[in-house]
Design an enzyme around this catalytic site. Structure first.
Site, mmCIF file in Angstrom:
data_model
loop_
_atom_site.group_PDB
_atom_site.id
_atom_site.type_symbol
_atom_site.label_atom_id
_atom_site.label_comp_id
_atom_site.label_asym_id
_atom_site.label_seq_id
_atom_site.Cartn_x
_atom_site.Cartn_y
_atom_site.Cartn_z
ATOM 1 N NE ARG A 122 -4.075 -1.986 1.898
ATOM 2 C CZ ARG A 122 -3.785 -3.039 2.729
ATOM 3 N NH1 ARG A 122 -2.879 -2.931 3.414
ATOM 4 N NH2 ARG A 122 -4.702 -4.073 2.545
ATOM 5 C CE LYS A 143 0.042 13.603 -14.434
ATOM 6 N NZ LYS A 143 -0.238 14.109 -15.933
ATOM 7 C CD GLU A 185 8.373 16.259 -22.614
ATOM 8 O OE1 GLU A 185 8.150 17.377 -22.597
ATOM 9 O OE2 GLU A 185 7.853 15.268 -23.286
ATOM 10 C CE LYS A 227 6.291 17.289 -14.278
ATOM 11 N NZ LYS A 227 6.330 16.127 -15.161
ATOM 12 C CD GLU A 237 -3.072 17.066 -16.142
ATOM 13 O OE1 GLU A 237 -2.006 16.507 -15.812
ATOM 14 O OE2 GLU A 237 -3.424 17.179 -17.440
ATOM 15 N NE ARG A 241 1.403 17.413 -13.267
ATOM 16 C CZ ARG A 241 1.819 16.436 -12.406
ATOM 17 N NH1 ARG A 241 1.588 16.241 -11.311
ATOM 18 N NH2 ARG A 241 2.634 15.550 -13.064
ATOM 19 C CG ASN A 245 -0.266 17.579 -21.030
ATOM 20 O OD1 ASN A 245 0.410 16.657 -20.911
ATOM 21 N ND2 ASN A 245 -1.456 17.521 -20.185
ATOM 22 C CG HIS A 248 2.846 16.671 -24.739
ATOM 23 N ND1 HIS A 248 3.591 17.416 -24.575
ATOM 24 C CD2 HIS A 248 3.288 15.628 -24.227
ATOM 25 C CE1 HIS A 248 4.843 16.778 -24.044
ATOM 26 N NE2 HIS A 248 4.487 15.835 -23.594
ATOM 27 C CG HIS A 252 0.247 12.301 -26.233
ATOM 28 N ND1 HIS A 252 -0.284 12.917 -25.201
ATOM 29 C CD2 HIS A 252 1.253 11.796 -25.863
ATOM 30 C CE1 HIS A 252 0.415 12.839 -24.118
ATOM 31 N NE2 HIS A 252 1.366 12.136 -24.541
ATOM 32 C CG HIS A 265 7.296 11.692 -25.471
ATOM 33 N ND1 HIS A 265 6.057 11.593 -25.727
ATOM 34 C CD2 HIS A 265 7.633 12.713 -24.588
ATOM 35 C CE1 HIS A 265 5.401 12.473 -25.110
ATOM 36 N NE2 HIS A 265 6.244 13.355 -24.335
HETATM 37 P P1 NAD Z 1 13.633 5.401 -21.342
HETATM 38 O O1 NAD Z 1 13.493 5.181 -19.782
HETATM 39 O O2 NAD Z 1 12.954 3.986 -22.237
HETATM 40 O O3 NAD Z 1 15.186 5.609 -21.684
HETATM 41 C C1 NAD Z 1 15.590 5.605 -23.082
HETATM 42 C C2 NAD Z 1 16.493 4.581 -23.495
HETATM 43 O O4 NAD Z 1 17.867 5.159 -22.947
HETATM 44 C C3 NAD Z 1 16.345 3.172 -22.831
HETATM 45 O O5 NAD Z 1 16.831 2.290 -23.851
HETATM 46 C C4 NAD Z 1 17.361 3.265 -21.860
HETATM 47 O O6 NAD Z 1 17.656 1.938 -21.202
HETATM 48 C C5 NAD Z 1 18.318 3.857 -22.284
HETATM 49 N N1 NAD Z 1 19.301 4.822 -21.204
HETATM 50 C C6 NAD Z 1 18.869 5.350 -20.210
HETATM 51 N N2 NAD Z 1 19.625 6.084 -19.553
HETATM 52 C C7 NAD Z 1 20.806 6.023 -20.084
HETATM 53 C C8 NAD Z 1 22.247 6.597 -19.921
HETATM 54 N N3 NAD Z 1 22.591 7.377 -18.982
HETATM 55 N N4 NAD Z 1 23.242 5.620 -20.893
HETATM 56 C C9 NAD Z 1 22.758 4.975 -21.881
HETATM 57 N N5 NAD Z 1 21.595 4.727 -22.042
HETATM 58 C C10 NAD Z 1 20.699 4.996 -21.376
HETATM 59 O O7 NAD Z 1 12.887 6.473 -21.969
HETATM 60 P P2 NAD Z 1 12.745 8.141 -21.390
HETATM 61 O O8 NAD Z 1 12.654 8.915 -22.643
HETATM 62 O O9 NAD Z 1 13.525 8.479 -20.602
HETATM 63 O O10 NAD Z 1 11.258 8.125 -20.833
HETATM 64 C C11 NAD Z 1 10.161 7.864 -21.598
HETATM 65 C C12 NAD Z 1 9.002 7.461 -20.536
HETATM 66 O O11 NAD Z 1 8.839 8.470 -19.838
HETATM 67 C C13 NAD Z 1 7.880 7.045 -21.238
HETATM 68 O O12 NAD Z 1 7.410 5.666 -20.819
HETATM 69 C C14 NAD Z 1 6.839 8.141 -20.902
HETATM 70 O O13 NAD Z 1 5.560 7.555 -20.695
HETATM 71 C C15 NAD Z 1 7.326 8.540 -19.717
HETATM 72 N N6 NAD Z 1 7.187 9.898 -19.027
HETATM 73 C C16 NAD Z 1 6.693 9.960 -18.011
HETATM 74 C C17 NAD Z 1 6.299 11.110 -17.443
HETATM 75 C C18 NAD Z 1 5.793 11.526 -16.057
HETATM 76 O O14 NAD Z 1 5.138 12.591 -15.638
HETATM 77 N N7 NAD Z 1 5.662 10.349 -15.253
HETATM 78 C C19 NAD Z 1 6.475 12.450 -18.249
HETATM 79 C C20 NAD Z 1 7.112 12.207 -19.323
HETATM 80 C C21 NAD Z 1 7.310 10.782 -19.850
HETATM 81 ZN ZN ZN Z 2 6.067 14.533 -22.614
#
Ligand code: NAD
Ligand code: ZN
Length: 362
Positions: A122, A143, A185, A227, A237, A241, A245, A248, A252, A265
């Site tokens: 929990r 999030k 971003e 942020k 949100e 908030r 987006n 987006h 999206h 993305h």
């Molecule tokens: P990711 O975590 O998949 O990382 C991208 C790639 O880089 C992966 O293959 C990873 O293994 C590799 N990698 C990461 N760090 C590395 C490093 N330092 N050196 C070498 N390789 C490395 O992708 P991301 O772009 O970081 O995140 C995308 C995700 O974030 C999506 O699922 C999206 O929905 C989510 N997201 C969440 C929020 C939120 O508010 N929670 C906001 C925006 C995006």
């Molecule tokens: Zn985004």
């Protein structure tokens, strides 16, 4: 460099800089996470070989009991299957309600490990250790969640971390396209809230793209600060908030229409920000913003035109399904100028079509 996300008794610090992992025990102790608390590091198969030891060693030397779970790199790991595997690890490792999860990786790991922490027994505490530039965004704000085969981020919870500790040295190994995606971003944060920051990003693009640690620190601090301020004023949100987006609604739709394969993305959001800037100009919320938006994004190697033959009908349907949309109304975040935006509901379809047409032009 330290800043704070102000959320009353759930406030937490964001620490950004070089060589921070060596000091991890000290930062944890400041958050009352002592060697009496067992730790579970969740990371992925690309990050573990580079940074697993760098995180484990100082913690073990400081007397912490630490275990590590590694999931396959990639978006597919943001799943209920991987969550279930992690719960199994946590139980086997004897994690209890005082244990703490450390999310070492990009947004995928942050969302997955954060959700694990939100639901394990929990809810237990967790720490974000972002390793992608994009994660300056995803690691702040609470999030968390996983995907469902029928939709992205469909299962999740709000769960704020205890600490975000961003060691910019990790960005040295990030694949180039992931770095560029993260800059979309960063630029988004500037465009929604900080004109000076946008100018600064225009001025320093070369040094930033060379991954200069001190400039990257500055960019991340400024992006996180925006942020953090938005999240502090609207954690769940209910209104404000939504400005996060920007780009987006279109972004999206572009990702979904191409099965998440054509663009990263950040790339999709870059095209989306240009489209929404054009839309703002057509609707009269802003003047002369799309030119600068295009130039700035292009300096970072981001795409700024829609060069994929996608049907307007399909994109419009996807945009109506956007999370911000209610009752099939189109909702967009539109610029009022460089560094300021507003949320606009009930945008007319004919204007969106015209914006898409112009987005396809060079
Ligand atoms: P990711 O975590 O998949 O990382 C991208 C790639 O880089 C992966 O293959 C990873 O293994 C590799 N990698 C990461 N760090 C590395 C490093 N330092 N050196 C070498 N390789 C490395 O992708 P991301 O772009 O970081 O995140 C995308 C995700 O974030 C999506 O699922 C999206 O929905 C989510 N997201 C969440 C929020 C939120 O508010 N929670 C906001 C925006 C995006
Ligand atoms: Zn985004």
């Amino acid at each position: 460099r330290t800043l704070e996300v102000a959320l009353g008794d759930r406030s937490y610090p964001i620490v950004v800089g070089s060589g921070l992992y060596a000091d991890l025990p000290r930062w944890l102790q400041q958050r009352h996470i002592t060697p009496a608390h067992s730790l579970l590091v969740v990371t992925d198969s690309s990050v573990a070989p580079h940074y697993g030891k760098r995180v484990l060693t100082p913690l073990e030397s400081a007397g912490y009991q630490v275990r590590m779970s590694v999931v396959p790199a990639g978006e597919a790991s943001k799943s209920l299957d991987q969550l279930s595997r992690l719960v199994e690890d946590a139980i086997r490792f004897g994690m209890d309600r005082d244990s703490v999860v450390l999310a070492l990786g990009g947004g995928v790991i942050g969302d997955l490990a954060g959700f694990l922490a939100a639901v394990y027994m929990r809810g237990i505490r967790f720490v974000q250790l972002p390793t992608t530039l994009l994660a300056h965004d995803s690691s702040v704000g609470g999030k968390t969640g996983v995907n469902h085969p029928l939709g992205k981020n469909m299962i999740g919870a709000f769960h704020q971390p205890e600490l975000v500790l961003f060691d910019v040295d990790t960005l040295a190994t990030l694949p180039g396209r992931e770095l560029v995606s993260g800059f979309a971003e960063v630029i988004k944060h500037a465009l929604i809230a900080d004109t000076d920051f946008a100018m600064w990003l225009e001025q320093h693009h070369e040094t930033l793209m060379r991954r200069d640690p001190s400039l990257l620190t500055e960019a991340i601090v400024r992006g996180c600060a925006i942020k953090a301020q938005v999240v502090a004023r609207d954690e769940r949100e209910s209104g404000l908030r939504a400005i996060l987006n920007y780009g987006h609604t279109i972004g999206h739709a572009l990702e979904a229409a191409t099965g998440y394969r054509r663009w990263t993305h950040g790339e999709a959001v870059a095209i989306g920000m240009v489209g929404e800037a054009i839309l703002g100009e057509l609707l009269g919320t802003a003047r002369d913003v799309s030119g600068f938006t295009r130039r700035l994004l292009a300096l970072y190697g981001l795409p700024v035109t829609l060069d994929e033959p996608l049907s307007d009908e399909e994109l419009l349907t996807l945009m109506r399904r956007d999370k911000k949309a209610r009752q099939g109304e189109y909702v967009f975040v539109l610029p009022k100028g460089i560094g300021t935006v507003e949320v606009k509901k009930g945008v007319e379809e004919r204007v969106i079509r015209e914006a898409l047409r112009r987005l396809k032009e060079e």
